[in-house]
Scaffold this motif. Structure first.
Motif, PDB file in Angstrom:
ATOM      1  N   PRO A 147      -4.347  10.570   0.315  1.00 15.40           N
ATOM      2  CA  PRO A 147      -3.505  10.158   1.390  1.00 15.40           C
ATOM      3  C   PRO A 147      -2.372   9.353   1.195  1.00 15.40           C
ATOM      4  O   PRO A 147      -2.646   8.497   0.098  1.00 15.40           O
ATOM      5  CB  PRO A 147      -4.475   9.574   2.554  1.00 15.40           C
ATOM      6  CG  PRO A 147      -5.572   9.084   1.542  1.00 15.40           C
ATOM      7  CD  PRO A 147      -5.505  10.064   0.797  1.00 15.40           C
ATOM      8  N   PRO A 148      -1.195   9.363   1.700  1.00 19.61           N
ATOM      9  CA  PRO A 148      -0.285   8.648   1.291  1.00 19.61           C
ATOM     10  C   PRO A 148      -0.514   6.967   1.619  1.00 19.61           C
ATOM     11  O   PRO A 148      -1.241   6.754   2.413  1.00 19.61           O
ATOM     12  CB  PRO A 148       1.060   9.040   2.238  1.00 19.61           C
ATOM     13  CG  PRO A 148       0.213   9.606   3.435  1.00 19.61           C
ATOM     14  CD  PRO A 148      -0.928  10.225   2.859  1.00 19.61           C
ATOM     15  N   PRO A 149      -0.108   6.099   0.734  1.00 17.19           N
ATOM     16  CA  PRO A 149      -0.392   4.632   1.185  1.00 17.19           C
ATOM     17  C   PRO A 149       0.183   4.473   2.688  1.00 17.19           C
ATOM     18  O   PRO A 149       1.328   4.744   2.991  1.00 17.19           O
ATOM     19  CB  PRO A 149       0.121   3.978   0.006  1.00 17.19           C
ATOM     20  CG  PRO A 149       1.293   4.824  -0.683  1.00 17.19           C
ATOM     21  CD  PRO A 149       0.900   6.114  -0.303  1.00 17.19           C
ATOM     22  N   PRO A 150      -0.385   3.410   3.564  1.00 13.20           N
ATOM     23  CA  PRO A 150       0.087   2.996   4.436  1.00 13.20           C
ATOM     24  C   PRO A 150       1.465   2.432   4.116  1.00 13.20           C
ATOM     25  O   PRO A 150       1.857   1.633   3.385  1.00 13.20           O
ATOM     26  CB  PRO A 150      -0.818   1.945   5.019  1.00 13.20           C
ATOM     27  CG  PRO A 150      -1.687   1.644   3.997  1.00 13.20           C
ATOM     28  CD  PRO A 150      -1.610   2.781   2.905  1.00 13.20           C
ATOM     29  N   THR A 151       2.141   2.478   5.150  1.00 12.38           N
ATOM     30  CA  THR A 151       3.712   1.914   4.970  1.00 12.38           C
ATOM     31  C   THR A 151       3.895   0.763   5.971  1.00 12.38           C
ATOM     32  O   THR A 151       3.331   0.988   7.099  1.00 12.38           O
ATOM     33  CB  THR A 151       4.938   2.887   5.194  1.00 12.38           C
ATOM     34  OG1 THR A 151       4.743   3.779   6.427  1.00 12.38           O
ATOM     35  CG2 THR A 151       4.965   4.097   4.341  1.00 12.38           C
ATOM     36  N   LYS A 187      -3.896  -0.540   6.731  1.00 10.48           N
ATOM     37  CA  LYS A 187      -2.407  -1.255   6.683  1.00 10.48           C
ATOM     38  C   LYS A 187      -1.879  -1.590   5.157  1.00 10.48           C
ATOM     39  O   LYS A 187      -2.873  -1.842   4.242  1.00 10.48           O
ATOM     40  CB  LYS A 187      -2.861  -2.740   7.389  1.00 10.48           C
ATOM     41  CG  LYS A 187      -3.171  -2.741   8.603  1.00 10.48           C
ATOM     42  CD  LYS A 187      -3.394  -4.057   9.277  1.00 10.48           C
ATOM     43  CE  LYS A 187      -3.931  -3.893  10.915  1.00 10.48           C
ATOM     44  NZ  LYS A 187      -4.288  -5.335  11.333  1.00 10.48           N
ATOM     45  N   PRO A 188      -0.636  -1.798   5.118  1.00  9.10           N
ATOM     46  CA  PRO A 188      -0.112  -2.017   3.706  1.00  9.10           C
ATOM     47  C   PRO A 188      -0.392  -3.616   3.353  1.00  9.10           C
ATOM     48  O   PRO A 188      -0.923  -4.266   4.250  1.00  9.10           O
ATOM     49  CB  PRO A 188       1.339  -1.776   4.115  1.00  9.10           C
ATOM     50  CG  PRO A 188       1.709  -1.937   5.551  1.00  9.10           C
ATOM     51  CD  PRO A 188       0.236  -1.714   6.282  1.00  9.10           C
ATOM     52  N   ILE A 189      -0.260  -3.931   2.057  1.00  5.97           N
ATOM     53  CA  ILE A 189      -0.368  -5.282   1.841  1.00  5.97           C
ATOM     54  C   ILE A 189       0.923  -6.032   1.607  1.00  5.97           C
ATOM     55  O   ILE A 189       1.800  -5.539   0.880  1.00  5.97           O
ATOM     56  CB  ILE A 189      -1.047  -5.169   0.400  1.00  5.97           C
ATOM     57  CG1 ILE A 189      -2.397  -4.295   0.472  1.00  5.97           C
ATOM     58  CG2 ILE A 189      -1.540  -6.665  -0.165  1.00  5.97           C
ATOM     59  CD1 ILE A 189      -3.193  -4.059  -0.691  1.00  5.97           C
ATOM     60  N   LEU A 190       1.146  -7.151   2.467  1.00  4.09           N
ATOM     61  CA  LEU A 190       2.272  -7.769   2.416  1.00  4.09           C
ATOM     62  C   LEU A 190       2.127  -9.175   1.950  1.00  4.09           C
ATOM     63  O   LEU A 190       1.138  -9.727   1.907  1.00  4.09           O
ATOM     64  CB  LEU A 190       2.776  -7.691   3.835  1.00  4.09           C
ATOM     65  CG  LEU A 190       2.969  -6.365   4.498  1.00  4.09           C
ATOM     66  CD1 LEU A 190       3.522  -6.570   5.994  1.00  4.09           C
ATOM     67  CD2 LEU A 190       3.584  -5.359   3.979  1.00  4.09           C
ATOM     68  N   MET A 191       3.105  -9.881   1.410  1.00  3.70           N
ATOM     69  CA  MET A 191       3.283 -11.090   1.016  1.00  3.70           C
ATOM     70  C   MET A 191       4.672 -11.981   1.142  1.00  3.70           C
ATOM     71  O   MET A 191       5.774 -11.082   1.123  1.00  3.70           O
ATOM     72  CB  MET A 191       2.830 -11.595  -0.312  1.00  3.70           C
ATOM     73  CG  MET A 191       3.787 -10.586  -1.500  1.00  3.70           C
ATOM     74  SD  MET A 191       3.088 -11.194  -3.050  1.00  3.70           S
ATOM     75  CE  MET A 191       3.595 -12.777  -3.333  1.00  3.70           C
ATOM     76  N   SER A 192       4.616 -13.103   1.310  1.00  4.64           N
ATOM     77  CA  SER A 192       5.871 -14.198   0.794  1.00  4.64           C
ATOM     78  C   SER A 192       6.855 -14.307   1.952  1.00  4.64           C
ATOM     79  O   SER A 192       6.516 -13.704   3.066  1.00  4.64           O
ATOM     80  CB  SER A 192       6.501 -13.613  -0.391  1.00  4.64           C
ATOM     81  OG  SER A 192       6.548 -14.527  -1.327  1.00  4.64           O
ATOM     82  N   VAL A 221       3.655  -4.948  -1.240  1.00  2.00           N
ATOM     83  CA  VAL A 221       3.056  -4.770  -2.542  1.00  2.00           C
ATOM     84  C   VAL A 221       1.913  -3.768  -2.657  1.00  2.00           C
ATOM     85  O   VAL A 221       1.262  -3.618  -3.547  1.00  2.00           O
ATOM     86  CB  VAL A 221       2.766  -6.330  -3.209  1.00  2.00           C
ATOM     87  CG1 VAL A 221       3.698  -6.877  -3.025  1.00  2.00           C
ATOM     88  CG2 VAL A 221       1.723  -6.858  -2.111  1.00  2.00           C
ATOM     89  N   THR A 222       1.786  -3.070  -1.581  1.00  2.00           N
ATOM     90  CA  THR A 222       0.867  -1.743  -1.499  1.00  2.00           C
ATOM     91  C   THR A 222       0.703  -0.982  -2.853  1.00  2.00           C
ATOM     92  O   THR A 222      -0.379  -0.629  -3.133  1.00  2.00           O
ATOM     93  CB  THR A 222       0.948  -0.889  -0.208  1.00  2.00           C
ATOM     94  OG1 THR A 222       1.250  -1.873   0.979  1.00  2.00           O
ATOM     95  CG2 THR A 222      -0.084  -0.077  -0.138  1.00  2.00           C
ATOM     96  N   PRO A 223       2.005  -0.504  -3.331  1.00  3.57           N
ATOM     97  CA  PRO A 223       2.024   0.312  -4.676  1.00  3.57           C
ATOM     98  C   PRO A 223       1.234  -0.391  -5.809  1.00  3.57           C
ATOM     99  O   PRO A 223       0.792   0.340  -6.654  1.00  3.57           O
ATOM    100  CB  PRO A 223       3.504   0.392  -4.777  1.00  3.57           C
ATOM    101  CG  PRO A 223       4.091   0.278  -3.458  1.00  3.57           C
ATOM    102  CD  PRO A 223       3.271  -0.927  -3.001  1.00  3.57           C
ATOM    103  N   LYS A 224       0.864  -1.694  -5.697  1.00  2.17           N
ATOM    104  CA  LYS A 224       0.103  -2.491  -6.648  1.00  2.17           C
ATOM    105  C   LYS A 224      -1.217  -2.774  -6.078  1.00  2.17           C
ATOM    106  O   LYS A 224      -1.646  -4.049  -6.076  1.00  2.17           O
ATOM    107  CB  LYS A 224       0.909  -3.456  -7.428  1.00  2.17           C
ATOM    108  CG  LYS A 224       2.151  -2.752  -8.206  1.00  2.17           C
ATOM    109  CD  LYS A 224       1.245  -2.332  -9.466  1.00  2.17           C
ATOM    110  CE  LYS A 224       2.426  -2.025 -10.596  1.00  2.17           C
ATOM    111  NZ  LYS A 224       2.099  -1.497 -11.818  1.00  2.17           N
ATOM    112  N   ALA A 225      -1.871  -1.989  -5.298  1.00  3.29           N
ATOM    113  CA  ALA A 225      -2.739  -2.776  -4.417  1.00  3.29           C
ATOM    114  C   ALA A 225      -4.028  -3.135  -5.369  1.00  3.29           C
ATOM    115  O   ALA A 225      -4.836  -3.866  -4.932  1.00  3.29           O
ATOM    116  CB  ALA A 225      -3.652  -1.451  -3.765  1.00  3.29           C
TER     117      ALA A 225
END
Length: 140
Positions: free
Chosen positions: A34-38, A59-64, A70-74
């Motif tokens: 499945p595509p990563p969450p956006t 849910k995507p992974i967010l920061m800062s 940064v979801t592509p580098k989960a």
């Protein structure tokens, strides 16, 4: 009497027939992942940002402070990853100070950062903006 050559041809033809039947009726292509969450492009509060740590795979992974997806580098930022401490937080101060635990997370006071720490923070901002999609800003 049948020769070895004829057995080899008959065996090859049988193997090809079985393979063809398998491919036609039983072999299915694996489903693509499945595509990563956006992430939604918008501004986030610290509380809202705290919900995007990778603990919820939908849910995507967010920061800062500048919010980066940064979801592509989960594997690096998700649970168990070496930079998971930065996710769901304003990690700006921690990045500037070179701190990798959560002790400086969400501290938005930069007034006591040294010029070297501010330069380090600028370098990290360049790193993230070059590699990840900025999807918003941190707001009060």
């Amino acid at each position: 009497m049948t020769s070895v050559f004829e057995y080899a041809i008959l065996g090859s033809a049988t193997a090809f027939l079985i393979y063809s039947i398998y491919q036609r009726f039983f072999h299915t292509e694996p489903l693509p992942p499945p595509p990563p969450p956006t992430a939604e492009h918008r501004d986030y509060t610290l509380f809202e940002l705290s919900q995007y740590t990778g603990a919820d795979p939908t849910k995507p992974i967010l920061m800062s402070g500048n919010i980066y997806d940064v979801t592509p580098k989960a594997s690096m930022y998700g649970p168990g990853g070496p930079y998971h401490n930065f996710t769901g937080t304003d990690a700006s101060r921690a990045l500037g100070k070179g701190v990798t635990d959560r002790s400086e997370a969400n501290n938005t006071n930069w007034t006591d950062l040294t010029s070297d720490e501010m330069q380090q923070l600028d370098e990290w901002a360049g790193f993230y903006s070059a590699r990840y999609q900025k999807i918003g800003n941190l707001i009060e």
